[in-house]
Design a protein around this motif. Structure first.
Motif, PDB file in Angstrom:
ATOM      1  N   SER A 130      -4.370  17.591 -13.303  1.00  0.00           N
ATOM      2  CA  SER A 130      -3.208  17.810 -14.180  1.00  0.00           C
ATOM      3  C   SER A 130      -2.765  16.517 -14.849  1.00  0.00           C
ATOM      4  N   GLU A 131      -2.688  15.433 -14.066  1.00  0.00           N
ATOM      5  CA  GLU A 131      -2.306  14.141 -14.638  1.00  0.00           C
ATOM      6  C   GLU A 131      -3.301  13.720 -15.713  1.00  0.00           C
ATOM      7  N   SER A 132      -4.573  13.897 -15.444  1.00  0.00           N
ATOM      8  CA  SER A 132      -5.616  13.529 -16.413  1.00  0.00           C
ATOM      9  C   SER A 132      -5.472  14.347 -17.689  1.00  0.00           C
ATOM     10  N   ALA A 133      -5.178  15.617 -17.531  1.00  0.00           N
ATOM     11  CA  ALA A 133      -4.991  16.485 -18.697  1.00  0.00           C
ATOM     12  C   ALA A 133      -3.832  15.993 -19.556  1.00  0.00           C
ATOM     13  N   TYR A 134      -2.680  15.763 -18.937  1.00  0.00           N
ATOM     14  CA  TYR A 134      -1.507  15.325 -19.696  1.00  0.00           C
ATOM     15  C   TYR A 134      -1.703  13.935 -20.303  1.00  0.00           C
TER      16      TYR A 134
ATOM     17  N   SER B 193      -8.489   3.975 -33.510  1.00  0.00           N
ATOM     18  CA  SER B 193      -7.302   3.220 -33.133  1.00  0.00           C
ATOM     19  C   SER B 193      -6.085   4.138 -33.050  1.00  0.00           C
ATOM     20  N   ILE B 194      -5.975   5.048 -34.005  1.00  0.00           N
ATOM     21  CA  ILE B 194      -4.871   6.012 -33.978  1.00  0.00           C
ATOM     22  C   ILE B 194      -4.984   6.902 -32.745  1.00  0.00           C
ATOM     23  N   LEU B 195      -6.187   7.379 -32.451  1.00  0.00           N
ATOM     24  CA  LEU B 195      -6.376   8.202 -31.247  1.00  0.00           C
ATOM     25  C   LEU B 195      -6.032   7.413 -29.989  1.00  0.00           C
ATOM     26  N   ASP B 196      -6.474   6.169 -29.906  1.00  0.00           N
ATOM     27  CA  ASP B 196      -6.176   5.338 -28.736  1.00  0.00           C
ATOM     28  C   ASP B 196      -4.672   5.158 -28.555  1.00  0.00           C
ATOM     29  N   THR B 197      -3.983   4.887 -29.646  1.00  0.00           N
ATOM     30  CA  THR B 197      -2.547   4.638 -29.602  1.00  0.00           C
ATOM     31  C   THR B 197      -1.773   5.876 -29.170  1.00  0.00           C
ATOM     32  N   HIS B 198      -2.228   7.037 -29.600  1.00  0.00           N
ATOM     33  CA  HIS B 198      -1.494   8.277 -29.352  1.00  0.00           C
ATOM     34  C   HIS B 198      -2.217   9.187 -28.371  1.00  0.00           C
ATOM     35  N   THR B 199      -3.033   8.625 -27.508  1.00  0.00           N
ATOM     36  CA  THR B 199      -3.905   9.420 -26.646  1.00  0.00           C
ATOM     37  C   THR B 199      -3.162  10.396 -25.746  1.00  0.00           C
ATOM     38  N   SER B 200      -1.979  10.047 -25.282  1.00  0.00           N
ATOM     39  CA  SER B 200      -1.276  10.930 -24.349  1.00  0.00           C
ATOM     40  C   SER B 200      -0.368  11.932 -25.057  1.00  0.00           C
ATOM     41  N   SER B 201      -0.287  11.868 -26.361  1.00  0.00           N
ATOM     42  CA  SER B 201       0.591  12.765 -27.098  1.00  0.00           C
ATOM     43  C   SER B 201      -0.120  14.069 -27.458  1.00  0.00           C
ATOM     44  N   PRO B 202       0.381  15.198 -26.960  1.00  0.00           N
ATOM     45  CA  PRO B 202      -0.227  16.472 -27.353  1.00  0.00           C
ATOM     46  C   PRO B 202       0.066  16.813 -28.806  1.00  0.00           C
ATOM     47  N   ASP B 203       1.007  16.079 -29.408  1.00  0.00           N
ATOM     48  CA  ASP B 203       1.390  16.358 -30.789  1.00  0.00           C
ATOM     49  C   ASP B 203       0.440  15.740 -31.813  1.00  0.00           C
TER      50      ASP B 203
END
Length: 142
Positions: free
Chosen positions: A95-99, A33-43
């Motif tokens: 690139s979009e998929s990566a980010y 759930s944490i991964l899903d919520t923050h999936t686009s964050s590189p941090d």
């Protein structure tokens, strides 16, 4: 819990490969759930996940190794690559998929994708465009 992680079903994997009780299942679901919520964050990283789950590094590591046979770092990296593949399927460019999947560098995403699936994401994107999107890739789990 909504399943945004598509084929990345860590809970089912653990349930079929280890004796998982209800608290362990909830633990895995919370992790995802944490991964899903923050999936686009590189941090997002394992240290942040530990903090969000209110658990120590050693506890998280031991529990994930016991339940899945993998380290939390490996799971996060694999999760991101899997999400990237799904973004490619949804029509996003490399690139979009990566980010969108939390990589801060598309080149590193390409390296990880190649390592997991045995094909460059650009070639996979071309396969999708050519109507071959349902070809099973080397590292893909169903």
């Amino acid at each position: 819990m909504e399943k945004n992680h598509h084929t990345f079903d860590l809970v089912s994997y653990a349930v079929t490969h280890a004796a998982v009780d209800e608290p362990d299942k909830r633990f895995l679901e919370r992790f995802l759930s944490i991964l899903d919520t923050h999936t686009s964050s590189p941090d997002i990283n394992v240290t942040m996940i530990e903090s969000m789950m209110n658990t120590s590094h050693s506890t998280l590591f031991r529990k994930m190794k016991r339940l899945t046979g993998r380290s939390p770092q490996d799971i996060v990296a694999d999760y991101r690559v899997t999400r990237g593949m799904h973004f490619l399927r949804e029509g996003f460019n490399v690139s979009e998929s990566a980010y969108k999947s939390g990589f801060s560098n598309p080149k590193y995403f390409k390296t990880c994708f190649l390592k997991k699936y045995g094909i460059l994401p650009s070639k996979y994107k071309k396969m999708i465009a050519d109507g071959l999107s349902n070809v099973e890739l080397a590292g893909e789990s169903k």
